[in-house]
Scaffold this active site. Structure first.
Site, PDB file in Angstrom:
ATOM      1  N   VAL A 133      12.898  10.098  19.948  1.00  0.00           N
ATOM      2  CA  VAL A 133      11.852   9.219  19.433  1.00  0.00           C
ATOM      3  C   VAL A 133      11.075   9.978  18.365  1.00  0.00           C
ATOM      4  O   VAL A 133      10.666  11.114  18.587  1.00  0.00           O
ATOM      5  CB  VAL A 133      10.889   8.761  20.553  1.00  0.00           C
ATOM      6  CG1 VAL A 133       9.869   7.773  20.006  1.00  0.00           C
ATOM      7  CG2 VAL A 133      11.663   8.136  21.695  1.00  0.00           C
ATOM      8  N   LYS A 152      13.340   4.813  17.224  1.00  0.00           N
ATOM      9  CA  LYS A 152      14.290   5.221  18.258  1.00  0.00           C
ATOM     10  C   LYS A 152      15.662   5.362  17.606  1.00  0.00           C
ATOM     11  O   LYS A 152      16.115   4.458  16.922  1.00  0.00           O
ATOM     12  CB  LYS A 152      14.387   4.167  19.369  1.00  0.00           C
ATOM     13  CG  LYS A 152      13.182   4.062  20.271  1.00  0.00           C
ATOM     14  CD  LYS A 152      13.458   3.035  21.368  1.00  0.00           C
ATOM     15  CE  LYS A 152      12.299   2.894  22.317  1.00  0.00           C
ATOM     16  NZ  LYS A 152      12.587   1.926  23.403  1.00  0.00           N
ATOM     17  N   ASP A 248      12.165  -1.708  34.573  1.00  0.00           N
ATOM     18  CA  ASP A 248      11.884  -0.273  34.551  1.00  0.00           C
ATOM     19  C   ASP A 248      10.403  -0.033  34.253  1.00  0.00           C
ATOM     20  O   ASP A 248      10.051   0.811  33.413  1.00  0.00           O
ATOM     21  CB  ASP A 248      12.760   0.441  33.509  1.00  0.00           C
ATOM     22  CG  ASP A 248      12.829   1.955  33.735  1.00  0.00           C
ATOM     23  OD1 ASP A 248      12.391   2.409  34.813  1.00  0.00           O
ATOM     24  OD2 ASP A 248      13.306   2.672  32.839  1.00  0.00           O
TER      25      ASP A 248
END
Length: 421
Positions: A133, A152, A248
């Site tokens: 990142v 990303k 997540d």
């Protein structure tokens, strides 16, 4: 009963997510896949949006056809782009405007842009086992930093993976995340190529870091903790209204701006469980996410309600925000602390580790950590609860009561925008 499980960087800090570095030979394929996502494709069978997780994956779970996956993803994007406007108008009257190059429609296109459109690489934020990142900055004519973006880079294609399947996996996360327009969701702006022909996702940059860092710093007041919790639920409720389960939710995937805005990020294992035009959805499949936050039904069953599992994960995050640790490592019967919680829950008693919480917090946490997903509270029901209604969310670091919030107090952003004199 053992004390609250303290955070441990080597145990708890996880990679930024499934963020990948690519093969440079795939350019024609990704152009074709993005072009397909623009087309009005016919609806296929429901899909599981991801076969793996940043930390845990089920090698035995059934995997839906990759070909169906792309068709469903494209259908979802086409339908969601039109429905998002009406949904977001009911969420603080948000407008569907792009942050790319001064406005215009969000980019779903066959011609892949260059990263240079967004500026030059400035700093690397972090790298996990599968992730890089970075921050890029777009300079104005005077050479001062005008705009910052988070980037990303996608993983390289695996040897056993065909280029076609790799491209479909690459485009699916971008296509889903780029449909969202909500103040508590990180904005996904574009999919571009850097100067080495590597594919990168362009997102808004949140200089306040992640919630994990703020929890570890132990500087937030109770008012600021409650504000973060409510913002997380607002973002989660929006995702579920769009038919997407994040799967997540954890402090590392909750980012902060310097003025106290919390934003959900990383949709690498998200699941489209309901289309915008449907009232009923389907069950999610696959053991994904980060173990301390995974709902018990995901460990036990092949199929489960993705949205309900998100609420469980958010409940664990709520405990982390409130008490600065983890109550258990895994929601399985092999974990003694979790078994103690189940015994207390079944007897309608207060779990020992929850005693420091207020009565309202205990009640909310019990509803969120209900072992039965069928009776577990939903994100929208949480927002309607009087306790959450009493929480004042800050705007530009000040809430409705005039109280100043300093969620990121002491945080030094890696990158800042230079101001003209």
């Amino acid at each position: 009963m053992s004390p609250t499980t303290a955070f441990n960087a080597s145990l708890h800090r996880l990679s930024p997510g499934d963020i990948w570095l690519p093969d440079t030979r795939a350019s024609p394929l990704i152009d074709n896949e993005l072009a397909k996502q623009q087309a009005n494709l016919s609806t296929s069978n429901y899909l599981n949006m991801s076969e793996n997780s940043s930390t845990t994956s089920s090698t035995n779970s059934s995997i839906v056809s990759i070909n169906n996956k792309l068709d469903i993803t494209a259908d979802y994007c086409n339908q969601s782009l039109s429905s998002a406007a009406s949904i977001t108008s009911n969420n603080n009257n948000l407008s569907r405007q792009s942050s790319t190059n001064g406005g215009g429609a969000r980019r779903h296109r066959a011609d892949t842009a260059s990263l240079k459109e967004y500026g030059e690489c400035y700093k690397r934020l972090g790298q996990g086992t599968t992730a890089i990142v970075m921050v890029v900055r777009k300079l104005d004519q005077d050479g001062r930093s005008e705009k910052l973006y988070a980037i990303k880079q996608f993983r390289k294609k695996q040897k056993q993976e065909s280029e076609k399947d790799y491209m479909k996996k690459l485009t699916s996360e971008f296509c889903i995340s780029s449909t969202f327009q909500h103040p508590n969701i990180v904005e996904t702006i574009d999919l571009v190529l850097d100067d080495k022909k590597r594919y990168c996702t362009v997102m808004e940059y949140c200089p306040g870091g992640d919630l994990f860092t703020s929890i570890m710093a132990e500087r937030m007041t109770e008012i600021e903790k409650a504000c973060c919790f409510k913002q997380m639920i607002q973002g989660l409720s929006y995702l579920h209204s769009m038919g997407v389960a994040h799967r997540d939710i954890k402090p590392e995937n909750l980012l902060l701006t310097m003025d106290g805005k919390l934003k959900i990020t990383d949709f690498g294992v998200s699941d489209v469980y309901r289309f915008p035009w449907e009232s009923k959805g389907r069950l999610s499949r696959g053991l994904v996410g980060s173990e301390p936050y995974i709902a018990p039904e995901a460990f036990q069953d092949k199929e489960y309600f993705g949205a309900a599992a998100d609420v469980w994960s958010a409940g664990i995050v709520f405990y982390c925000i409130s008490l600065g640790g983890l109550a258990w490592h895994k929601a399985k019967k092999t974990d003694s602390a979790y078994c103690g919680y189940i015994r207390a829950f079944e007897k309608n008693e207060t779990f020992e580790l929850f005693r420091p919480l207020s009565n309202h917090q205990k009640r909310i946490l019990r509803r969120m950590l209900d072992p039965n997903p069928q009776t577990r509270i939903t994100a929208s029901e949480l927002l309607a609860d009087p306790y959450l209604g009493s929480i004042a969310v800050c705007h530009d670091s000040i809430d409705a009561h005039g109280q100043v919030h300093k969620h990121t107090d002491g945080v030094q952003p890696i990158c800042t925008i230079s101001r003209k004199k």
